[in-house]
Design a protein around this motif. Structure first.
Motif, PDB file in Angstrom:
ATOM      1  N   UNK A   9       0.825  -1.205   0.000  1.00 51.49           N
ATOM      2  CA  UNK A   9       0.000   0.000   0.000  1.00 51.49           C
ATOM      3  C   UNK A   9       0.863   1.261   0.000  1.00 51.49           C
ATOM      4  N   UNK A  10       0.930   1.966   1.124  1.00 51.28           N
ATOM      5  CA  UNK A  10       1.675   3.224   1.168  1.00 51.28           C
ATOM      6  C   UNK A  10       3.173   3.017   0.981  1.00 51.28           C
ATOM      7  N   UNK A  11       3.642   1.801   1.150  1.00 47.40           N
ATOM      8  CA  UNK A  11       5.053   1.508   0.935  1.00 47.40           C
ATOM      9  C   UNK A  11       5.402   1.300  -0.520  1.00 47.40           C
ATOM     10  N   UNK A  12       4.396   1.163  -1.365  1.00 46.90           N
ATOM     11  CA  UNK A  12       4.615   0.993  -2.798  1.00 46.90           C
ATOM     12  C   UNK A  12       4.605   2.369  -3.462  1.00 46.90           C
ATOM     13  N   UNK A  13       5.775   2.822  -3.926  1.00 45.21           N
ATOM     14  CA  UNK A  13       5.886   4.178  -4.469  1.00 45.21           C
ATOM     15  C   UNK A  13       5.008   4.406  -5.693  1.00 45.21           C
ATOM     16  N   UNK A  14       4.733   3.359  -6.457  1.00 42.78           N
ATOM     17  CA  UNK A  14       3.916   3.513  -7.654  1.00 42.78           C
ATOM     18  C   UNK A  14       2.424   3.607  -7.357  1.00 42.78           C
ATOM     19  N   UNK A  15       2.017   3.161  -6.169  1.00 43.61           N
ATOM     20  CA  UNK A  15       0.598   3.122  -5.839  1.00 43.61           C
ATOM     21  C   UNK A  15       0.216   4.013  -4.664  1.00 43.61           C
ATOM     22  N   UNK A  16       1.181   4.513  -3.928  1.00 47.50           N
ATOM     23  CA  UNK A  16       0.900   5.192  -2.658  1.00 47.50           C
ATOM     24  C   UNK A  16      -0.091   6.348  -2.804  1.00 47.50           C
ATOM     25  N   UNK A  17       0.098   7.194  -3.813  1.00 47.51           N
ATOM     26  CA  UNK A  17      -0.760   8.374  -3.946  1.00 47.51           C
ATOM     27  C   UNK A  17      -2.199   7.975  -4.260  1.00 47.51           C
ATOM     28  N   UNK A  18      -2.382   6.836  -4.934  1.00 46.64           N
ATOM     29  CA  UNK A  18      -3.738   6.386  -5.253  1.00 46.64           C
ATOM     30  C   UNK A  18      -4.458   5.860  -4.011  1.00 46.64           C
ATOM     31  N   UNK A  19      -3.712   5.214  -3.113  1.00 45.71           N
ATOM     32  CA  UNK A  19      -4.327   4.739  -1.872  1.00 45.71           C
ATOM     33  C   UNK A  19      -4.735   5.916  -0.991  1.00 45.71           C
ATOM     34  N   UNK A  20      -3.949   6.963  -0.984  1.00 45.31           N
ATOM     35  CA  UNK A  20      -4.341   8.162  -0.234  1.00 45.31           C
ATOM     36  C   UNK A  20      -5.581   8.792  -0.871  1.00 45.31           C
ATOM     37  N   UNK A  21      -5.664   8.752  -2.196  1.00 41.38           N
ATOM     38  CA  UNK A  21      -6.836   9.288  -2.892  1.00 41.38           C
ATOM     39  C   UNK A  21      -8.098   8.511  -2.506  1.00 41.38           C
ATOM     40  N   UNK A  22      -7.974   7.193  -2.365  1.00 37.58           N
ATOM     41  CA  UNK A  22      -9.122   6.382  -1.942  1.00 37.58           C
ATOM     42  C   UNK A  22      -9.579   6.803  -0.544  1.00 37.58           C
ATOM     43  N   UNK A  23      -8.614   7.072   0.320  1.00 41.38           N
ATOM     44  CA  UNK A  23      -8.952   7.562   1.663  1.00 41.38           C
ATOM     45  C   UNK A  23      -9.696   8.882   1.596  1.00 41.38           C
ATOM     46  N   UNK A  24      -9.243   9.779   0.729  1.00 42.81           N
ATOM     47  CA  UNK A  24      -9.893  11.076   0.575  1.00 42.81           C
ATOM     48  C   UNK A  24     -11.336  10.917   0.070  1.00 42.81           C
ATOM     49  N   UNK A  25     -11.546   9.987  -0.851  1.00 42.03           N
ATOM     50  CA  UNK A  25     -12.903   9.726  -1.359  1.00 42.03           C
ATOM     51  C   UNK A  25     -13.796   9.235  -0.232  1.00 42.03           C
ATOM     52  N   UNK A  26     -13.323   8.278   0.549  1.00 40.50           N
ATOM     53  CA  UNK A  26     -14.091   7.763   1.692  1.00 40.50           C
ATOM     54  C   UNK A  26     -14.401   8.877   2.683  1.00 40.50           C
ATOM     55  N   UNK A  27     -13.456   9.783   2.846  1.00 41.39           N
ATOM     56  CA  UNK A  27     -13.562  10.853   3.821  1.00 41.39           C
ATOM     57  C   UNK A  27     -14.684  11.837   3.474  1.00 41.39           C
ATOM     58  N   UNK A  28     -14.832  12.199   2.194  1.00 43.42           N
ATOM     59  CA  UNK A  28     -15.719  13.298   1.821  1.00 43.42           C
ATOM     60  C   UNK A  28     -16.877  12.908   0.899  1.00 43.42           C
ATOM     61  N   UNK A  29     -17.015  11.637   0.547  1.00 47.12           N
ATOM     62  CA  UNK A  29     -18.094  11.267  -0.375  1.00 47.12           C
ATOM     63  C   UNK A  29     -19.462  11.546   0.243  1.00 47.12           C
ATOM     64  N   UNK A  30     -19.591  11.376   1.547  1.00 49.32           N
ATOM     65  CA  UNK A  30     -20.865  11.650   2.204  1.00 49.32           C
ATOM     66  C   UNK A  30     -21.235  13.120   2.175  1.00 49.32           C
ATOM     67  N   UNK A  31     -20.239  13.969   2.265  1.00 49.11           N
ATOM     68  CA  UNK A  31     -20.489  15.403   2.200  1.00 49.11           C
ATOM     69  C   UNK A  31     -21.012  15.815   0.825  1.00 49.11           C
ATOM     70  N   UNK A  32     -20.404  15.273  -0.228  1.00 52.83           N
ATOM     71  CA  UNK A  32     -20.864  15.588  -1.578  1.00 52.83           C
ATOM     72  C   UNK A  32     -22.216  14.941  -1.874  1.00 52.83           C
ATOM     73  N   UNK A  33     -22.487  13.809  -1.223  1.00 51.47           N
ATOM     74  CA  UNK A  33     -23.782  13.147  -1.384  1.00 51.47           C
ATOM     75  C   UNK A  33     -24.918  14.073  -0.967  1.00 51.47           C
ATOM     76  N   UNK A  34     -24.736  14.829   0.100  1.00 45.67           N
ATOM     77  CA  UNK A  34     -25.780  15.732   0.588  1.00 45.67           C
ATOM     78  C   UNK A  34     -26.095  16.797  -0.456  1.00 45.67           C
ATOM     79  N   UNK A  35     -25.078  17.281  -1.158  1.00 52.25           N
ATOM     80  CA  UNK A  35     -25.302  18.277  -2.212  1.00 52.25           C
ATOM     81  C   UNK A  35     -26.151  17.669  -3.324  1.00 52.25           C
TER      82      UNK A  35
END
Length: 318
Positions: free
Chosen positions: A175-201
């Motif tokens: 995951x975060x230890x893989x330099x080729x994939x790390x930024x995408x795993x953080x992006x998935x976290x960001x989606x999980x973090x704020x998808x509910x907020x955008x859902x309300x809109x």
């Protein structure tokens, strides 16, 4: 013979009312002069915390100020030239940020729209699920980072543990230890973090669509997909414009989430523009970091404008 005395007002009769001065009717749309005082506190705060710092940032961007010296040497556009032509660290951070933004904007928009469509009705179950999906938004970024750091841990993290328990060891990852994939795993976290907020809109936008449009489309023989494509999507285009613009800004401001998952300073595969600018200020390169900040601000404005143009091109009524 008795004489009846009458007052002058009685002698004039009903015409007296017409001769009295009438009070002037105030324009109901005219604002009271005192109302102009109310915006002053907000205006003062805006000038003090945005306008003045922006002007100072422009001034420092053309100097080599270190943040401590009483004077700074004017260097013109040298900072901007270096950033745009020979700064590999800035270029790497920009590349990571664009990858991060694309994943977040695309998937967060799709998932929030899907949740909004399925949870539009104000039933008990829908309201309960909306609350559940919105809950991560009220958490702090640091809390979310620590939760997902446990999920992504390659040794005893939740994902690898579950994969190992069901015999899918070949799908385990660093995951975060893989330099080729790390930024995408953080992006998935960001989606999980704020998808509910955008859902309300989206829920707010979907509930404004007249039901007669769906009834007419159904009478005309339109399928569920055709109703979604030709009725729902055009009608929620304004909400989509808001979600995409806000998500773009969020993706460029994921500073604390990156530091929480990648450490301080983050390694190169997780370095984004906000952490790169922070590193410049931390290393007393205030002039150089100010120049990076201006480029950063211009980039967000340009991307948001392009998104707005794209949404408007697909729906001229937006």
């Amino acid at each position: 013979m008795a004489t009846t005395l009458t007052s002058p007002s009685q002698a004039q009769g009903p015409e007296t009312a017409d001769t009295q001065p009438k009070p002037k009717n105030r324009n109901p749309m005219a604002a009271h002069p005192a109302l102009w005082l109310f915006p002053i506190p907000a205006l003062v705060l805006y000038i003090a915390f945005f306008v003045i710092p922006t002007i100072q940032g422009v001034f420092y961007a053309v100097t080599d100020w270190d943040g401590f010296s009483p004077t700074a040497q004017f260097v013109g556009l040298d900072n901007f030239t270096t950033i745009l032509t020979s700064d590999e660290l800035f270029r790497n951070a920009l590349s990571n940020n664009i990858k991060f933004m694309l994943v977040v904007v695309i998937f967060q928009t799709i998932f929030s729209l899907a949740l909004g469509v399925y949870l539009t009705k104000n039933s008990r179950s829908s309201v309960a699920l909306r609350s559940l999906y919105f809950f991560p938004t009220i958490l702090s970024s640091v809390s979310v980072a620590f939760i997902w750091k446990f999920v992504y841990d390659p040794n005893f993290g939740l994902i690898n543990t579950v994969l190992g328990a069901v015999g899918l060891d070949r799908f385990q990852s660093a995951f975060l230890g893989n330099d080729n994939q790390a930024i995408y795993w953080v992006a998935i976290t960001q989606v999980w973090f704020h998808v509910g907020q955008m859902m309300i809109i989206y829920v707010a936008g979907l509930q404004q669509i007249p039901q007669e449009l769906y009834e007419s489309a159904e009478i005309d023989g339109a399928s569920r997909w055709q109703q979604f494509r030709y009725v729902t999507l055009p009608m929620v285009a304004p909400a989509t414009a808001i979600v995409m613009a806000y998500t773009t800004v969020q993706s460029f401001k994921a500073f604390d989430l990156i530091l929480g998952l990648g450490g301080n300073p983050p390694k190169g595969s997780l370095d984004i523009l906000s952490t790169r600018i922070y590193a410049g200020f931390a290393n007393s390169q205030f002039g150089y970091a100010a120049a990076e900040s201006l480029i950063f601000m211009a980039l967000i404005a340009a991307i948001t404008w392009l998104q707005r143009r794209a949404v408007k091109a697909s729906n001229p009524d937006v």
